[in-house]
Design a protein around this motif. Structure first.
Motif, PDB file in Angstrom:
ATOM      1  N   MET A  67      32.065  43.226  11.576  1.00  0.00           N
ATOM      2  CA  MET A  67      31.628  44.150  12.624  1.00  0.00           C
ATOM      3  C   MET A  67      31.012  43.386  13.796  1.00  0.00           C
ATOM      4  O   MET A  67      31.300  43.684  14.957  1.00  0.00           O
ATOM      5  N   VAL A  68      30.172  42.412  13.490  1.00  0.00           N
ATOM      6  CA  VAL A  68      29.555  41.611  14.546  1.00  0.00           C
ATOM      7  C   VAL A  68      30.626  40.878  15.345  1.00  0.00           C
ATOM      8  O   VAL A  68      30.577  40.822  16.579  1.00  0.00           O
ATOM      9  N   ASP A  69      31.615  40.339  14.649  1.00  0.00           N
ATOM     10  CA  ASP A  69      32.661  39.620  15.367  1.00  0.00           C
ATOM     11  C   ASP A  69      33.491  40.564  16.224  1.00  0.00           C
ATOM     12  O   ASP A  69      33.936  40.195  17.319  1.00  0.00           O
ATOM     13  N   GLU A  70      33.702  41.778  15.746  1.00  0.00           N
ATOM     14  CA  GLU A  70      34.438  42.769  16.542  1.00  0.00           C
ATOM     15  C   GLU A  70      33.724  43.029  17.860  1.00  0.00           C
ATOM     16  O   GLU A  70      34.353  43.100  18.925  1.00  0.00           O
ATOM     17  N   VAL A  71      32.404  43.150  17.822  1.00  0.00           N
ATOM     18  CA  VAL A  71      31.642  43.405  19.044  1.00  0.00           C
ATOM     19  C   VAL A  71      31.615  42.168  19.940  1.00  0.00           C
ATOM     20  O   VAL A  71      31.522  42.281  21.167  1.00  0.00           O
ATOM     21  N   HIS A  72      31.722  40.979  19.347  1.00  0.00           N
ATOM     22  CA  HIS A  72      31.750  39.775  20.181  1.00  0.00           C
ATOM     23  C   HIS A  72      32.968  39.758  21.104  1.00  0.00           C
ATOM     24  O   HIS A  72      32.958  39.061  22.131  1.00  0.00           O
ATOM     25  N   ALA A  73      33.996  40.499  20.766  1.00  0.00           N
ATOM     26  CA  ALA A  73      35.141  40.608  21.680  1.00  0.00           C
ATOM     27  C   ALA A  73      34.711  41.266  22.989  1.00  0.00           C
ATOM     28  O   ALA A  73      35.304  41.008  24.043  1.00  0.00           O
ATOM     29  N   GLU A  74      33.682  42.123  22.944  1.00  0.00           N
ATOM     30  CA  GLU A  74      33.155  42.757  24.138  1.00  0.00           C
ATOM     31  C   GLU A  74      32.234  41.811  24.915  1.00  0.00           C
ATOM     32  O   GLU A  74      31.964  42.038  26.100  1.00  0.00           O
ATOM     33  N   ILE A  75      31.728  40.779  24.246  1.00  0.00           N
ATOM     34  CA  ILE A  75      30.796  39.839  24.867  1.00  0.00           C
ATOM     35  C   ILE A  75      31.537  38.655  25.494  1.00  0.00           C
ATOM     36  O   ILE A  75      31.024  37.994  26.393  1.00  0.00           O
ATOM     37  N   LEU A  76      32.739  38.404  25.050  1.00  0.00           N
ATOM     38  CA  LEU A  76      33.519  37.273  25.552  1.00  0.00           C
ATOM     39  C   LEU A  76      33.785  37.450  27.051  1.00  0.00           C
ATOM     40  O   LEU A  76      34.250  38.499  27.481  1.00  0.00           O
ATOM     41  N   PRO A  77      33.503  36.441  27.866  1.00  0.00           N
ATOM     42  CA  PRO A  77      33.749  36.569  29.318  1.00  0.00           C
ATOM     43  C   PRO A  77      35.239  36.662  29.618  1.00  0.00           C
ATOM     44  O   PRO A  77      36.054  36.030  28.946  1.00  0.00           O
TER      45      PRO A  77
END
Length: 230
Positions: A67-77
């Motif tokens: 789940m955390v990694d899924e949200v990191h897709a939103e954080i990636l520039p």
């Protein structure tokens, strides 16, 4: 073996894969927080038996990692940052926005590094902005310092939002309700520094507070790197 190393089982009659499992878990967490997430509840959301999920995920902790990694897709520039300051500022603001969309993320920030592919891509984008700096230890301390700031600030902001929902009082309403008690305490003269803060301090919104603190931290990092503040 990490969850990302483990191959998915063969397709069965009811379509299922880690992507669908994680999407269901994120939806549950967005609705009710991490306490609303369990393998049983995720299976029910997907209309499959709980045992089906164990072919894809062994523990709830693995599910949280995904789940955390899924949200990191939103954080990636979307684009390569121009310099280290832009990289760190962007990382901080994108993480804050992601946490406001997915409040449960605040509970999982910090601790051990996230190792999923999206999280690794975020780290790579951040570190690569320091190109030309040979002292990697200084770079790591800079990244850790900024991360410590925005993690704490995000957790505090999310805690305030949760308190507002729990009490049913907005920040202004809570301050008015607490005002008489605080006034009595300050009138004792025992808390002069707090009295000055209450009477003379400027109240700002959460985003302004976050941005101001972040700029101060970035200026401190710049000084350590031997660069002038912006």
């Amino acid at each position: 073996m990490t969850v990302w190393d483990r191959p998915e089982p063969p397709t069965r009659p009811a379509p299922l894969d880690r992507e669908r499992i994680v999407a269901a878990a994120v939806a549950l967490a967005d609705e009710g927080g991490l306490e609303a997430v369990s393998l049983r509840k995720v299976a029910a959301r997907l209309d499959v038996g709980p045992m089906r999920l164990y072919g894809y995920i062994s523990t709830k902790e693995e599910l949280f990692d995904l789940m955390v990694d899924e949200v990191h897709a939103e954080i990636l520039p979307e684009e390569r940052p121009g310099d280290w300051r832009e990289a760190l500022r962007g990382h901080a603001h994108r993480t804050r926005r992601a946490a406001l969309r997915h409040e449960w993320l605040a509970d999982l920030l910090g601790g051990r590094p996230a190792l999923g592919p999206n999280a690794l891509a975020v780290s790579e984008a951040t570190l690569s902005a320091f190109d030309g700096r040979t002292d990697i230890d200084v770079v790591m301390r800079a990244v850790e310092t900024v991360s410590a700031y925005f993690t704490g600030a995000i957790r505090r902001e999310v805690a305030d939002l949760r308190a507002e929902r729990a009490t049913g009082l907005s920040k202004d309403e809570w301050q008015r309700a607490s005002g008489p008690y605080l006034t009595r305490m300050l009138d004792t003269g025992r808390f002069p520094a707090l009295a000055r803060l209450v009477h003379d301090g400027t109240d700002v919104d959460a985003e302004t507070s976050f941005s101001t603190g972040l700029d101060w931290i970035l200026d401190a990092v710049a000084a350590k790197l031997g660069e002038p503040p912006v």
